[in-house]
Scaffold this motif. Structure first.
Motif, short mmCIF file in Angstrom:
data_model
loop_
_atom_site.label_atom_id
_atom_site.label_comp_id
_atom_site.label_asym_id
_atom_site.label_seq_id
_atom_site.Cartn_x
_atom_site.Cartn_y
_atom_site.Cartn_z
N THR A 325 0.93 -1.17 -0.01
CA THR A 325 0.10 0.07 -0.11
C THR A 325 0.83 1.11 0.07
OG1 THR A 325 -1.60 -1.15 1.27
CG2 THR A 325 -1.83 1.06 1.08
N TYR A 326 0.48 2.08 -1.04
CA TYR A 326 1.36 3.45 -0.79
C TYR A 326 0.61 4.45 -0.88
CZ TYR A 326 0.41 2.94 -5.91
OH TYR A 326 -0.38 2.66 -7.01
N GLU A 327 0.89 5.79 -0.25
CA GLU A 327 0.22 6.97 -0.39
C GLU A 327 0.18 7.42 -2.00
OE1 GLU A 327 -0.71 8.09 2.36
OE2 GLU A 327 0.83 7.08 3.95
N GLU A 328 -1.06 8.20 -2.03
CA GLU A 328 -1.70 8.31 -3.34
C GLU A 328 -0.42 9.32 -3.80
OE1 GLU A 328 -5.65 10.03 -5.57
OE2 GLU A 328 -5.27 9.83 -3.48
N GLU A 329 0.00 10.43 -3.10
CA GLU A 329 1.02 11.38 -3.74
C GLU A 329 2.25 10.69 -4.21
OE1 GLU A 329 1.43 11.72 0.79
OE2 GLU A 329 -0.20 11.69 -0.64
N GLU A 331 2.20 7.82 -6.03
CA GLU A 331 1.80 7.05 -7.14
C GLU A 331 2.60 6.98 -8.15
OE1 GLU A 331 -2.21 6.13 -10.30
OE2 GLU A 331 -2.02 7.93 -8.86
N VAL A 332 3.08 8.01 -8.68
CA VAL A 332 4.05 8.01 -9.76
C VAL A 332 5.49 7.37 -9.76
CG1 VAL A 332 5.43 9.42 -11.53
CG2 VAL A 332 2.94 9.95 -10.94
N LYS A 335 4.90 3.51 -9.16
CA LYS A 335 4.54 2.95 -10.51
C LYS A 335 5.71 2.70 -11.08
CE LYS A 335 -0.24 3.93 -11.64
NZ LYS A 335 -1.28 4.61 -12.63
N ASN A 336 6.78 3.61 -11.23
CA ASN A 336 7.94 3.32 -11.72
C ASN A 336 8.84 2.38 -11.15
OD1 ASN A 336 7.49 5.38 -13.48
ND2 ASN A 336 8.37 7.24 -12.44
N VAL A 337 9.07 2.18 -10.14
CA VAL A 337 9.52 1.02 -9.12
C VAL A 337 9.16 0.08 -9.52
CG1 VAL A 337 10.06 0.22 -6.91
CG2 VAL A 337 10.26 2.80 -7.17
N PHE A 338 7.67 -0.05 -9.38
CA PHE A 338 7.12 -1.69 -9.61
C PHE A 338 7.38 -1.90 -10.99
CE2 PHE A 338 4.41 -0.48 -5.77
CZ PHE A 338 5.45 -0.94 -4.87
N ALA A 339 7.15 -0.94 -12.05
CA ALA A 339 7.27 -1.39 -13.43
C ALA A 339 8.70 -1.80 -13.62
CB ALA A 339 7.00 0.00 -14.24
N GLU A 340 9.68 -1.37 -12.92
CA GLU A 340 11.25 -1.98 -13.20
C GLU A 340 11.24 -3.21 -12.61
OE1 GLU A 340 15.04 -1.81 -14.15
OE2 GLU A 340 13.53 -0.54 -14.86
N ILE A 351 0.52 -6.90 -6.03
CA ILE A 351 -0.84 -6.30 -5.61
C ILE A 351 -0.93 -5.14 -4.87
CG2 ILE A 351 -2.93 -6.81 -4.52
CD1 ILE A 351 -1.03 -9.68 -5.40
N ASN A 352 -1.20 -3.84 -5.29
CA ASN A 352 -1.00 -2.64 -4.55
C ASN A 352 -2.31 -1.74 -4.64
OD1 ASN A 352 -1.14 -0.92 -7.08
ND2 ASN A 352 0.54 -2.31 -7.76
N THR A 353 -2.25 -1.00 -3.60
CA THR A 353 -3.60 -0.17 -3.47
C THR A 353 -3.03 1.22 -2.87
OG1 THR A 353 -5.80 0.02 -2.42
CG2 THR A 353 -3.83 -1.24 -1.15
N PHE A 354 -3.84 2.04 -2.68
CA PHE A 354 -3.61 3.41 -2.19
C PHE A 354 -3.98 3.34 -0.87
CE2 PHE A 354 -4.97 5.31 -6.25
CZ PHE A 354 -3.95 5.59 -6.87
N ARG A 355 -3.17 4.14 0.20
CA ARG A 355 -3.53 4.34 1.51
C ARG A 355 -4.62 5.66 1.58
NH1 ARG A 355 -1.46 3.85 6.49
NH2 ARG A 355 0.13 2.59 5.82
N TRP A 356 -5.66 5.29 2.23
CA TRP A 356 -6.84 6.18 2.02
C TRP A 356 -6.46 6.95 3.22
CZ3 TRP A 356 -10.37 6.18 -1.50
CH2 TRP A 356 -10.46 4.82 -2.30
N THR A 357 -7.07 8.27 2.92
CA THR A 357 -7.12 9.15 4.30
C THR A 357 -8.33 9.84 4.32
OG1 THR A 357 -6.83 11.15 2.78
CG2 THR A 357 -4.81 10.15 3.62
N GLU A 358 -8.65 10.71 5.53
CA GLU A 358 -9.99 10.79 5.79
C GLU A 358 -10.66 11.69 4.54
OE1 GLU A 358 -8.93 14.52 8.59
OE2 GLU A 358 -9.62 12.76 9.37
#
Length: 379
Positions: A325-329, A331-332, A335-340, A351-358
């Motif tokens: 899980t990673y922070e939305e900010e 994301e880019v 995505k590069n790290v995981f693409a590599e 399997i990844n997802t955003f970390r939700w905030t209030e």
């Protein structure tokens, strides 16, 4: 027939009895039955169930509160070789439980029960009657009297044939007594141990488990928030451990993963719900030493930049699943790290997802979102 689930809202008792008779006559070889507690609390229905000669698994679910306990003596006197029983939805007279266990002690392999029965009397001593056959045990709703805790855990350790043990929210008044169940020689065949939400589980108990349960393959200590790194000091003794779940163990620190890395060949490591993964530094890098690791799950854990992803392709060549899980900010960046990583590890599933905030949640309640649970290998 492997399974028949009977859940029917019929107002007429006569109608239910006729339907049950019809079903059991047409399906005499039922092996597994899931039935409501209000039916098995009635003698006439319990007698019908007792006629199922091929019944091996009986699960009772709560359909009506206050219906009364299941009529256990009829189930005990059946000609069936009942192997599995789930009696967790009601309190029962301990004498009836004892009668049932004695009657089925040669065939009973799996039981789900409450720690205590009617009158707050502990059920564990009764289960010793089936110690030679009982392989799976799930104990619910810990409410053992303080003065009986020591004897209860000692008795639990006498169920020498157990392969699986699950105790949810284990919360004795004296947590150190938990170790009595896992002393060397007590549960030598235990392969799976699940102690979720044992928030006061002491380090000594995990050390004792490491010494006394040499056959363990699956150890889950989720949300054991009082554990420190010292709990894992001897986990290397578990030579056969393949799945280790330390999710939510917020007390772990800088040497925890170094201890885990001493395991011979773990396949799945779960570190979910760790608020700050930097708390596991400097030993977090030792995750790279887990050469046989196939699944790493750090879902809902924060500050994942502490994880050396860039070295996974060289060091963790057997890794097949990564949950993150990673922070939305970020994301880019990720995505590069995981693409590599994906290009270098084509057999790896991420399997990844955003970390939700209030700020992500609606306040007008106009939309409901359903979360899909990820089902994964090994757990």
């Amino acid at each position: 027939m492997q399974l028949y689930k009977f859940v029917e809202n019929i107002n007429s008792n006569t109608g239910i009895e006729k339907l049950l008779k019809y079903i059991f006559e047409k399906c005499p070889k039922i092996e597994k039955l899931i039935i409501a507690n209000n039916l098995l609390a009635d003698r006439q229905y319990a007698e019908l169930v007792s006629c199922l000669e091929h019944l091996q698994s009986q699960e009772v679910f709560e359909n009506r509160r206050g219906a009364g306990p299941v009529v256990l003596r009829f189930l005990a006197d059946t000609r069936s070789k009942l192997r599995e029983i789930n009696l967790s939805c009601d309190y029962h007279p301990l004498e009836d439980v004892e009668y049932f266990v004695k009657a089925k002690r040669d065939t009973l392999t799996s039981a789900t029960v409450r720690w205590t029965m009617a009158g707050k009397r502990c059920v564990v001593p009764v289960l010793k009657e089936a110690a030679s056959s009982l392989e799976k045990l799930q104990l619910r709703l810990f409410d053992v009297a303080p003065e009986e805790e020591a004897a209860t855990f000692a008795d639990l350790g006498q169920l020498h044939n157990l392969r699986e043990l699950h105790c949810n929210q284990l919360c004795p008044h004296r947590p150190r007594l938990i170790s009595l169940a896992f002393q060397p020689g007590c549960l030598p065949l235990l392969q799976k141990l699940d102690l979720p939400h044992a928030t006061d589980l002491p380090d000594d108990a995990v050390v004792t488990i490491s010494r006394g349960c040499p056959s363990l393959r699956h150890l889950s200590l989720t949300f054991a928030t009082s554990l420190t790194d010292g709990a894992l000091a001897e986990i290397h003794r578990l030579k056969h451990l393949q799945i280790l779940d330390l999710s939510g163990c917020s007390g772990l620190g800088g040497s925890a993963v170094a201890h885990v890395a001493q395991l011979p060949a773990p396949r799945t490591l779960l570190l979910q719900y760790i608020d700050d993964l930097t708390d596991l530094q400097p030993s977090l890098r030792h995750v790279l030493d887990l050469k046989q690791l196939r699944c790493l799950d750090i879902l809902y854990s924060g500050h994942i930049r502490a994880v050396p992803f860039e070295e996974f392709s060289v060091r963790l060549v057997n890794l097949r699943e990564l949950h993150v899980t990673y922070e939305e900010e970020d994301e880019v960046f990720y995505k590069n790290v995981f693409a590599e990583m994906q290009s270098q590890m084509p057999r790896l599933r991420i399997i990844n997802t955003f970390r939700w905030t209030e700020n992500d949640f609606l306040t007008d309640y106009e939309t409901d979102d359903d979360d899909d649970d990820d089902t994964d290998i090994g757990y």
